[in-house]
Design a protein around this motif. Structure first.
Motif, mmCIF file in Angstrom:
data_model
loop_
_atom_site.group_PDB
_atom_site.id
_atom_site.type_symbol
_atom_site.label_atom_id
_atom_site.label_comp_id
_atom_site.label_asym_id
_atom_site.label_seq_id
_atom_site.Cartn_x
_atom_site.Cartn_y
_atom_site.Cartn_z
ATOM 1 N N ALA A 120 38.445 33.089 44.109
ATOM 2 C CA ALA A 120 38.805 32.343 42.899
ATOM 3 C C ALA A 120 37.593 32.134 41.988
ATOM 4 O O ALA A 120 37.638 32.489 40.795
ATOM 5 N N PRO A 121 36.485 31.588 42.491
ATOM 6 C CA PRO A 121 35.318 31.428 41.603
ATOM 7 C C PRO A 121 34.694 32.753 41.186
ATOM 8 O O PRO A 121 34.192 32.886 40.069
ATOM 9 N N MET A 122 34.737 33.754 42.076
ATOM 10 C CA MET A 122 34.168 35.054 41.737
ATOM 11 C C MET A 122 34.987 35.727 40.632
ATOM 12 O O MET A 122 34.437 36.334 39.717
ATOM 13 N N GLY A 123 36.321 35.576 40.702
ATOM 14 C CA GLY A 123 37.173 36.148 39.669
ATOM 15 C C GLY A 123 36.905 35.513 38.318
ATOM 16 O O GLY A 123 36.841 36.206 37.301
ATOM 17 N N LYS A 124 36.750 34.196 38.300
ATOM 18 C CA LYS A 124 36.452 33.493 37.045
ATOM 19 C C LYS A 124 35.115 33.955 36.486
ATOM 20 O O LYS A 124 34.980 34.194 35.270
ATOM 21 N N GLU A 125 34.138 34.090 37.359
ATOM 22 C CA GLU A 125 32.806 34.532 36.934
ATOM 23 C C GLU A 125 32.847 35.947 36.370
ATOM 24 O O GLU A 125 32.241 36.237 35.325
ATOM 25 N N MET A 126 33.582 36.840 37.046
ATOM 26 C CA MET A 126 33.672 38.225 36.584
ATOM 27 C C MET A 126 34.397 38.326 35.243
ATOM 28 O O MET A 126 34.010 39.105 34.371
ATOM 29 N N TRP A 127 35.452 37.528 35.092
ATOM 30 C CA TRP A 127 36.195 37.540 33.830
ATOM 31 C C TRP A 127 35.295 37.111 32.677
ATOM 32 O O TRP A 127 35.317 37.709 31.598
ATOM 33 N N PHE A 180 41.004 45.816 34.963
ATOM 34 C CA PHE A 180 40.967 44.450 35.494
ATOM 35 C C PHE A 180 41.917 43.576 34.685
ATOM 36 O O PHE A 180 41.939 43.625 33.456
ATOM 37 N N TYR A 181 42.701 42.772 35.414
ATOM 38 C CA TYR A 181 43.682 41.906 34.758
ATOM 39 C C TYR A 181 43.921 40.677 35.621
ATOM 40 O O TYR A 181 43.537 40.640 36.811
ATOM 41 N N LEU A 182 44.552 39.667 35.041
ATOM 42 C CA LEU A 182 44.907 38.464 35.773
ATOM 43 C C LEU A 182 46.376 38.538 36.155
ATOM 44 O O LEU A 182 47.231 38.812 35.301
ATOM 45 N N ASP A 183 46.679 38.290 37.432
ATOM 46 C CA ASP A 183 48.070 38.337 37.867
ATOM 47 C C ASP A 183 48.794 37.045 37.487
ATOM 48 O O ASP A 183 48.237 36.176 36.797
ATOM 49 N N ASP A 184 50.035 36.914 37.924
ATOM 50 C CA ASP A 184 50.851 35.755 37.542
ATOM 51 C C ASP A 184 50.290 34.431 38.050
ATOM 52 O O ASP A 184 50.646 33.362 37.546
ATOM 53 N N LYS A 185 49.410 34.502 39.052
ATOM 54 C CA LYS A 185 48.799 33.289 39.595
ATOM 55 C C LYS A 185 47.389 33.074 39.044
ATOM 56 O O LYS A 185 46.670 32.193 39.509
ATOM 57 N N GLY A 186 47.014 33.890 38.060
ATOM 58 C CA GLY A 186 45.703 33.748 37.450
ATOM 59 C C GLY A 186 44.565 34.324 38.260
ATOM 60 O O GLY A 186 43.396 34.056 37.974
ATOM 61 N N ARG A 187 44.877 35.155 39.260
ATOM 62 C CA ARG A 187 43.845 35.762 40.091
ATOM 63 C C ARG A 187 43.446 37.120 39.521
ATOM 64 O O ARG A 187 44.286 37.887 39.076
ATOM 65 N N LEU A 188 42.157 37.407 39.562
ATOM 66 C CA LEU A 188 41.657 38.673 39.054
ATOM 67 C C LEU A 188 42.079 39.809 39.972
ATOM 68 O O LEU A 188 41.888 39.747 41.183
ATOM 69 N N GLN A 189 42.652 40.850 39.381
ATOM 70 C CA GLN A 189 43.087 42.024 40.129
ATOM 71 C C GLN A 189 42.452 43.267 39.529
ATOM 72 O O GLN A 189 42.118 43.304 38.340
ATOM 73 N N GLN A 190 42.296 44.288 40.353
ATOM 74 C CA GLN A 190 41.672 45.533 39.910
ATOM 75 C C GLN A 190 42.567 46.717 40.225
ATOM 76 O O GLN A 190 43.209 46.766 41.276
ATOM 77 N N GLN A 191 42.600 47.667 39.317
ATOM 78 C CA GLN A 191 43.309 48.924 39.512
ATOM 79 C C GLN A 191 42.348 50.064 39.202
ATOM 80 O O GLN A 191 41.823 50.162 38.102
ATOM 81 N N GLN A 192 42.098 50.904 40.205
ATOM 82 C CA GLN A 192 41.244 52.063 40.002
ATOM 83 C C GLN A 192 42.114 53.252 39.639
ATOM 84 O O GLN A 192 43.045 53.585 40.360
ATOM 85 N N GLY A 193 41.830 53.899 38.532
ATOM 86 C CA GLY A 193 42.572 55.078 38.143
ATOM 87 C C GLY A 193 43.859 54.745 37.412
ATOM 88 O O GLY A 193 44.181 53.587 37.145
#
Length: 257
Positions: free
Chosen positions: A98-105, A228-241
């Protein structure tokens, strides 16, 4: 070999007495040994069986450490209960992801990106993009229904890594009078693009490209496009390709109309 395996191998055969204990946090010696190999311990949590749990970050990933009751040894990895539940996942989500996702965003927000779409779009999607990447172009095409309807703004974090002229082309886009128009013209043309690499790259743009490439590595992205995007719960998600249709809908937040 995974990063967790790399760290485990790095620790193997190293006596704790040889590791410096000069750390800000007053962790037990085995935990300090793990930190000395590159991990960053960010918090503790309760664990069964007399173990003490520690949540750590290592190369952009979360991992759990379990200190044995005697305080002399540490186990690295998953701890499962009788139902097969990983007892470290919830602590990792709270203390690391959670904190890492906020920092990365926030880091992506501050990077050198080119907007594609309305600034009033309710959803923002970042991607690391190389001007010579055919898969970035395919993702650009996939995203048109959402971008053109005003639902999504893509933010292309430009990097130059695929070909010798990639940095120059990325610089040309970032330095254009209208970067958004230049990017869209380049992507719309596809293989017929006439984009030329910049002959001279200003120092500021060169700095931006270097920082973008460093950020890409810090975020664990290894290829373009890395989305990189935020899912419905506000968590950072990644998609490669390039994503499949069901994943594309998750990235964009809805089905295309």
């Amino acid at each position: 070999m995974t990063r967790l395996q790399q760290l485990t191998c790095a620790l193997a055969g190293i006596g704790l007495s040889t590791i410096s204990t000069a750390h800000a946090a007053d962790w037990p010696a085995p935990i300090k040994a793990v930190e000395a190999r590159g991990a960053k311990v960010v918090g503790t949590f309760d664990a069964p069986g007399g173990l003490k749990g520690y949540a750590a970050r290592y190369n952009g990933q979360g991992m759990t450490l379990y200190l044995t009751p005697d305080g002399e040894h540490v186990l690295i990895g998953s701890l499962l209960d009788a139902q097969g539940t990983d007892l470290g996942q919830a602590p990792l989500e709270k203390l690391v992801y959670a904190p890492m996702g906020k920092e990365m965003w926030e880091q992506m927000e501050k990077s050198a990106w080119i907007a594609d779409g309305s600034p009033k779009a309710p959803r923002i999607v970042y991607l690391f993009s190389d001007p010579n990447c055919p898969y970035c172009n395919l993702f650009w095409q996939q995203a048109r229904p959402w971008v053109e309807s005003g639902k999504v703004q893509l933010r292309h974090i430009m990097v130059g890594m695929l070909r010798p002229d990639s940095p120059g082309k990325a610089a040309a886009l970032l330095g254009a009078k209208d970067p958004q128009a230049a990017l869209n013209a380049h992507e719309a043309a596809g293989k017929d693009s006439t984009l030329k690499a910049a002959d001279k790259v200003p120092g500021e743009i060169r700095k931006h490209l270097a920082e973008n490439l460093d950020l890409m590595g810090e975020m664990g992205a290894q290829a373009t496009p890395s989305v990189f995007y935020l899912d419905d719960k506000g968590r950072l998600q990644q998609q490669q390709g390039v994503p499949q249709p069901d994943v594309l809908a998750k990235i964009m937040g809805s089905q295309a109309e």
